[in-house]
Design an enzyme around this catalytic site. Sequence first.
Site, PDB file in Angstrom:
ATOM      1  N   GLU A 111      14.470  30.814 -33.790  1.00  0.00           N
ATOM      2  CA  GLU A 111      15.638  30.266 -33.093  1.00  0.00           C
ATOM      3  C   GLU A 111      15.555  28.747 -32.965  1.00  0.00           C
ATOM      4  O   GLU A 111      15.806  28.172 -31.907  1.00  0.00           O
ATOM      5  CB  GLU A 111      15.816  30.926 -31.720  1.00  0.00           C
ATOM      6  CG  GLU A 111      16.301  32.363 -31.817  1.00  0.00           C
ATOM      7  CD  GLU A 111      16.805  32.920 -30.495  1.00  0.00           C
ATOM      8  OE1 GLU A 111      17.015  32.139 -29.555  1.00  0.00           O
ATOM      9  OE2 GLU A 111      16.986  34.132 -30.413  1.00  0.00           O
ATOM     10  N   GLY A 112      15.221  28.094 -34.049  1.00  0.00           N
ATOM     11  CA  GLY A 112      15.076  26.647 -34.066  1.00  0.00           C
ATOM     12  C   GLY A 112      13.619  26.279 -33.930  1.00  0.00           C
ATOM     13  O   GLY A 112      13.053  26.357 -32.839  1.00  0.00           O
TER      14      GLY A 112
END
Length: 826
Positions: free
Chosen positions: A499-500
């Site tokens: 997620e990043g």
Amino acid sequence: MTTLIWILVTLALAWGLAYHRVPGWVWSVSALVLAIVTVRAAPVFSVLLWIAFVISLALNLPSMRSRLVSEPLLYWFKKVLPQVSQTEREALDAGTVWWDGDLFSGRPDWKKLLAVPKPQLTSEEQAFLDGPVEQLCAMLDEWRITHELYDLPPEVWQFIKDQGFLGMIIPKQYGGKGFSALAHSAVITKLASRSGTATVSVMVPNSLGPAELLLHYGTEAQKNHYLPRLALGQEIPCFALTGPEAGSDAGSIPDYGVVCRGEFQGEQDVLGIRITWEKRYITLGPVATLLGLAFKLYDPDRALGGNEEVGITLALIPTNTPGVNIGRRHFPLNAAFQNGPNSGKDVFIPMDWVIGGVERVGHGWRMLMNCLAAGRSISLPASSTGMAKLAARATGAYSRVRVQFKTPIGKFEGVEEALARIGGNTYMMDAARVMTAGAVDLGEKPSVISAIVKYHLTERGRQVINDAMDVHGGKGICMGPGNYLGRAYQHIPVGITVEGANILTRSLIIFGQGAIRCHPYVLKEIASANETDVEKALPEFDDALFGHIGFTLSNAARALFLGLTGARLASASGAAETARYYQQLTRLSSAFAVLADVAMLVLGGALKRKEKLSARLGDVLSLLYLSSAVLKRYEDEGRQRADLPLLQWSLQDALWRMQSALDGILENFPRRVVAWLLRRIVFPLGKTFSPPSDELGRQVSSLLLAPSATRDRLTAGIYVPVNEADPVGRLDIALQSVLAAEAIEAKIRAAAEAGRIKGKTFEETTAQAVQQGLISTAEMELLAKAKALRREVIMVDDFPPDFGKGVSAKGGITQQEMLSTGRKTA
């Protein structure tokens, strides 16, 4: 001399006006009054004031100001503004601005924050945590899951489905739980203290994926069909975004679909999409029945009536669709959650499989960014916090039970340092977790804050687990059924990566997005510069530009004043014992705001490439937010004074880190003259913050070494087994026994030092103590129990030399049988 006095008076007045951000007309009136008053006393200076009055008057007339100043600057701004891609623009527009906007303003309204209601679970949510979640945790054996089965046991999967774990975010009208973000976070926190595999398996369907996308963007038909099936676990979802050529730069995905007509389920000439893709790292992919897919859509025949290049689009595809290739697995750091690649070539789907139908084609990136703004706030911060709480409770207990040199290792100053970091970081992590989930429940989609808590809570979780491993030593590094930290240590990089990726999040996203979204004027200036009609854009640009100028001057004045006074004259909220922290955070908020503004003004688009400077600016914004959460927690929990060492350690550490980040910006700012001036504003009296003292660290450490209300609050919400056969449960029981035996041990030790007892072994020593009446038989039994439990706690698992593989291959006992009979050694 008179002229000098009037100059000083004028400067002081200007400073005051800037500090309080008064409107422009007040500046004009002030210049006029001073010009009149100084006509005789300081005539030359009066002329300068008359000129200042005329200029300020002109600047207060919007029509004149626009033509003389704003319009030329608007044309210049349009030329120098870096190009922003469509995906970047949609990412910037995603979500909402909440408390981060106050922190960026330089004047945070602490009363507003403290007035936000304390996040609370409903009775139904609490009952779920106390019932099904507790039951699920009791069913989980992470060693068996990760070392033998490489998956959750079938009965655990069935329990998860039957109890509605996969439908926590789905509203009740569709058969889901309809839980709050806080409840979702609490469930993940408890599961993370028990099993990383179960945590990921539960959190993914409740995070960014088909369910959330359907809730926000699906057609009614899609919602009515899929949401009940997802809620009951009849469908296992996954979402495929990342591919070999599109990781952090997900906007450049090469996967594509072409609008065309084809045959579908025996029907001819169906309008649909033919898609080709290759994805990897897709969690739950190998067991998914429903694949959410992101791809670029093209419409060469203009069948949809728009452009040929439609844009990123999202679709739901059953995994049994012809052409879908799914089922193989990755093996991420001994984690047993299902994760793997998938692909498809020329897979034809009907148009109504697009999430939201034909009206949502090309809007996929905006849909993803809006959902990510909220979803990223919950799952990964909660899972990191759950692991940190487990580490805090277990490491504190182990440090009291484990003895070296006749002293619990938690009493050694080197171990105290690690325990202090564990306690302080865990306190701050949980505060940020709860406050952020509460914001989501209030309707916020805090895109910048979600990046902050994702990055900083996973990083602090890594620090906590590393410290816990260091304290446990050999106990931590030897894997086996009795190791309650090893899998968390292996799994923590997963949260860092997904997620990043954290490096990207820190260096590009937090400040890069925050500078535009949270700033009161920058987004308006950019929107005006992107407007092709200059006449239409000019009024808004003019308002934003001069508002921005006043904003920067005000923060410069505030930062200097607060720096010179040590922020002692700043307003403070909350309890008396925390007032100075509010004042210091206000000071650093002003310093951050002026530094951010000057960096954007001087470096312009080049700041985007100055990733280290951007990262440090993001660190300051992040630490301001985390510190705010700590203060909010203290108030929400009723000002528990026993918890003050945890609060003080975490805030003093944060203040020192912010000072270091600001200093790093100034040391490396490419315009040295500007850096010199900024240093005089930000640190007029030098660097005044210090890291937490050794004594404060000792106080925090001591809170982890024995049962107490503070220790329970710090580790609240995790699974604490009461079974002595469980390694974590045994550790808690051992702690209680060791504490109960300490006074008895002290009596025997004193007698031994006095020469009254001369036994060589534990048995001899205690027997003599009973004979001499120093201790009772019951006390001797208590000592024996504490000794046995201490030994059990410090022992580690061992196995046959070949781990049973050779024996199993020859038809002897299986590896599972071998492991179930494994011995323990010191």
